[in-house]
Design an enzyme around this catalytic site. Sequence first.
Site, PDB file in Angstrom:
ATOM      1  N   HIS A 192       0.819  -1.221   0.000  1.00  0.00           N
ATOM      2  CA  HIS A 192       0.000   0.000   0.000  1.00  0.00           C
ATOM      3  C   HIS A 192       0.852   1.270   0.000  1.00  0.00           C
ATOM      4  O   HIS A 192       0.315   2.377  -0.117  1.00  0.00           O
ATOM      5  CB  HIS A 192      -1.002  -0.006   1.168  1.00  0.00           C
ATOM      6  CG  HIS A 192      -0.449   0.426   2.478  1.00  0.00           C
ATOM      7  ND1 HIS A 192       0.007  -0.446   3.439  1.00  0.00           N
ATOM      8  CD2 HIS A 192      -0.274   1.666   2.997  1.00  0.00           C
ATOM      9  CE1 HIS A 192       0.420   0.244   4.491  1.00  0.00           C
ATOM     10  NE2 HIS A 192       0.266   1.527   4.245  1.00  0.00           N
ATOM     11  N   ASP A 201      -0.567  -7.368   1.660  1.00  0.00           N
ATOM     12  CA  ASP A 201       0.077  -6.046   1.664  1.00  0.00           C
ATOM     13  C   ASP A 201       1.593  -6.206   1.742  1.00  0.00           C
ATOM     14  O   ASP A 201       2.209  -6.004   2.786  1.00  0.00           O
ATOM     15  CB  ASP A 201      -0.467  -5.251   2.866  1.00  0.00           C
ATOM     16  CG  ASP A 201      -0.095  -3.788   2.803  1.00  0.00           C
ATOM     17  OD1 ASP A 201       0.443  -3.368   1.762  1.00  0.00           O
ATOM     18  OD2 ASP A 201      -0.347  -3.071   3.794  1.00  0.00           O
ATOM     19  N   GLY A 224       2.882   6.409   8.943  1.00  0.00           N
ATOM     20  CA  GLY A 224       4.260   6.672   8.545  1.00  0.00           C
ATOM     21  C   GLY A 224       5.180   5.500   8.855  1.00  0.00           C
ATOM     22  O   GLY A 224       6.307   5.445   8.379  1.00  0.00           O
ATOM     23  N   SER A 234       4.312   2.420   8.090  1.00  0.00           N
ATOM     24  CA  SER A 234       3.977   1.383   7.114  1.00  0.00           C
ATOM     25  C   SER A 234       5.199   0.855   6.396  1.00  0.00           C
ATOM     26  O   SER A 234       6.113   1.607   6.065  1.00  0.00           O
ATOM     27  CB  SER A 234       3.037   1.948   6.056  1.00  0.00           C
ATOM     28  OG  SER A 234       1.747   1.952   6.552  1.00  0.00           O
TER      29      SER A 234
HETATM   30  N1  ARG Z   1      -1.024   2.383   7.164  1.00  0.00           N
HETATM   31  C1  ARG Z   1      -0.221   3.066   8.106  1.00  0.00           C
HETATM   32  C2  ARG Z   1       0.851   3.929   7.456  1.00  0.00           C
HETATM   33  O1  ARG Z   1       0.560   4.548   6.497  1.00  0.00           O
HETATM   34  C3  ARG Z   1       0.314   2.166   9.165  1.00  0.00           C
HETATM   35  C4  ARG Z   1      -0.585   2.213  10.290  1.00  0.00           C
HETATM   36  C5  ARG Z   1      -0.253   1.273  11.370  1.00  0.00           C
HETATM   37  N2  ARG Z   1      -1.166   1.611  12.395  1.00  0.00           N
HETATM   38  C6  ARG Z   1      -1.206   1.042  13.598  1.00  0.00           C
HETATM   39  N3  ARG Z   1      -2.077   1.481  14.448  1.00  0.00           N
HETATM   40  N4  ARG Z   1      -0.388   0.069  13.910  1.00  0.00           N
HETATM   41  O2  ARG Z   1       1.909   4.145   7.907  1.00  0.00           O
END
Ligand code: ARG
Length: 411
Positions: free
Chosen positions: A205, A259, A358, A360
């Site tokens: 993603h 993902d 951030g 991710s």
């Molecule tokens: N999709 C998120 C990103 O853009 C990661 C989020 C992880 N969130 C969490 N609560 N562990 O970085």
Amino acid sequence: MCVFCSLSLALALAALTVCRAELRLDPSAPRDTGVLCLNGGTSFSLSGRHILCLCPDGFSGSSCETDESLSCSDGIGLHYRVSRSASGRECLELGRHKHCSNPDFSRRPWCFVWKESRIIREDCDIPRCTEDLRSDVTDDSLTDAQSGWRCGQSQGRSMKIVGGALSAVELHPWMAAVFSMRSRGRAFTCGGSLISPCWILTAAHCFPDGAQTDVHKLSVVLGKNAINETDIENDQEFSVSELFIHEHFDNTDGNFDNDIALLKIRSPDGRCAKESRSVKTVCIPKSHHSLRRGTSCEVTGYGKEREGAWYYSRYLREASVELLSQDLCSSKSFYGDAITENMLCAGSPDWRADACKGDSGGPLVCRVQDRAFLFGVVSWGEGCSRQFRPGVYTKVSNYHHWILKKTGLSS
Ligand code: ARG
């Protein structure tokens, strides 16, 4: 605490347990609306009335509520075989069982006991579970055989993101920062992990343009402590020559299944990463192998320090989180159906530590026999550090063959 408060709390907790238990009901079991047999137990009834539960191996108690294997605590488990509180008082039979349990996901399992003619809640002294160290859990040859590097070794281990602590890349030398070129210059996009000298594993993603992503706009930096400072001594910078996004990743309706993505990196002089104090590979777990719930792992990233923060952390941070069982994470009070077999959940028992926006693509690393293995890739979560909303990670062990096939590495 007054007695009635305790009792009503017990009833409320019993109700919570029942609602969670419904998920585990054996659909073929004759149902009696009032009684549920937990953990796959079968209810026997006479003239429509429940008489007893026949429990599967490993479970006991009138409702099969006791997991006999749980004589140690993983912090997030529900019922334990222990039936005395830490002070040695016998647990009272309130709710559905008379054992220590943790239905409200507290720091430690607990039970109700009598003390000076009052019912009070006391913690139980249950030893913490150690990791389930299956010898074949891992595969280190992936990176070792071809590169001569020994994966999963860092400078030492600090333990002390959200709720985490400032870290140093030398402790997590596989940590990669992925950048992409935007109209206003180079922007930090995602974390990643160095799994072999030429390959970074990250999240699919992170590349919203999918197959249309222009790899020339991507770059990767290894050995970074501060995201917007350049450290000529330690930083290693790369362009990206190949990007593989998992074929079955399709996030059109917010589904994060599969993902995972791979980036092939190349330095300006056409080489891959050079091993140093701040740049090393992480080991990859073997197919479908898992660690037991409650295993403590570490997540690292340059992401936000709390939900709602408008800035990203400028420095690498780390947090310690525990693996949750698939059953618990896909239960109604957690994420329900949103959790697939390709995801794993990890959180801290007090919900204070988590990955956040951030982070991710970054690593969830679990140490096995003192070597670091990449068990998860930061994927998603509802908010950050919210109760019953742990971090969700791509389950790397499910992608062992995919990684070998795409990279051409052999194990
Ligand atoms: N999709 C998120 C990103 O853009 C990661 C989020 C992880 N969130 C969490 N609560 N562990 O970085």
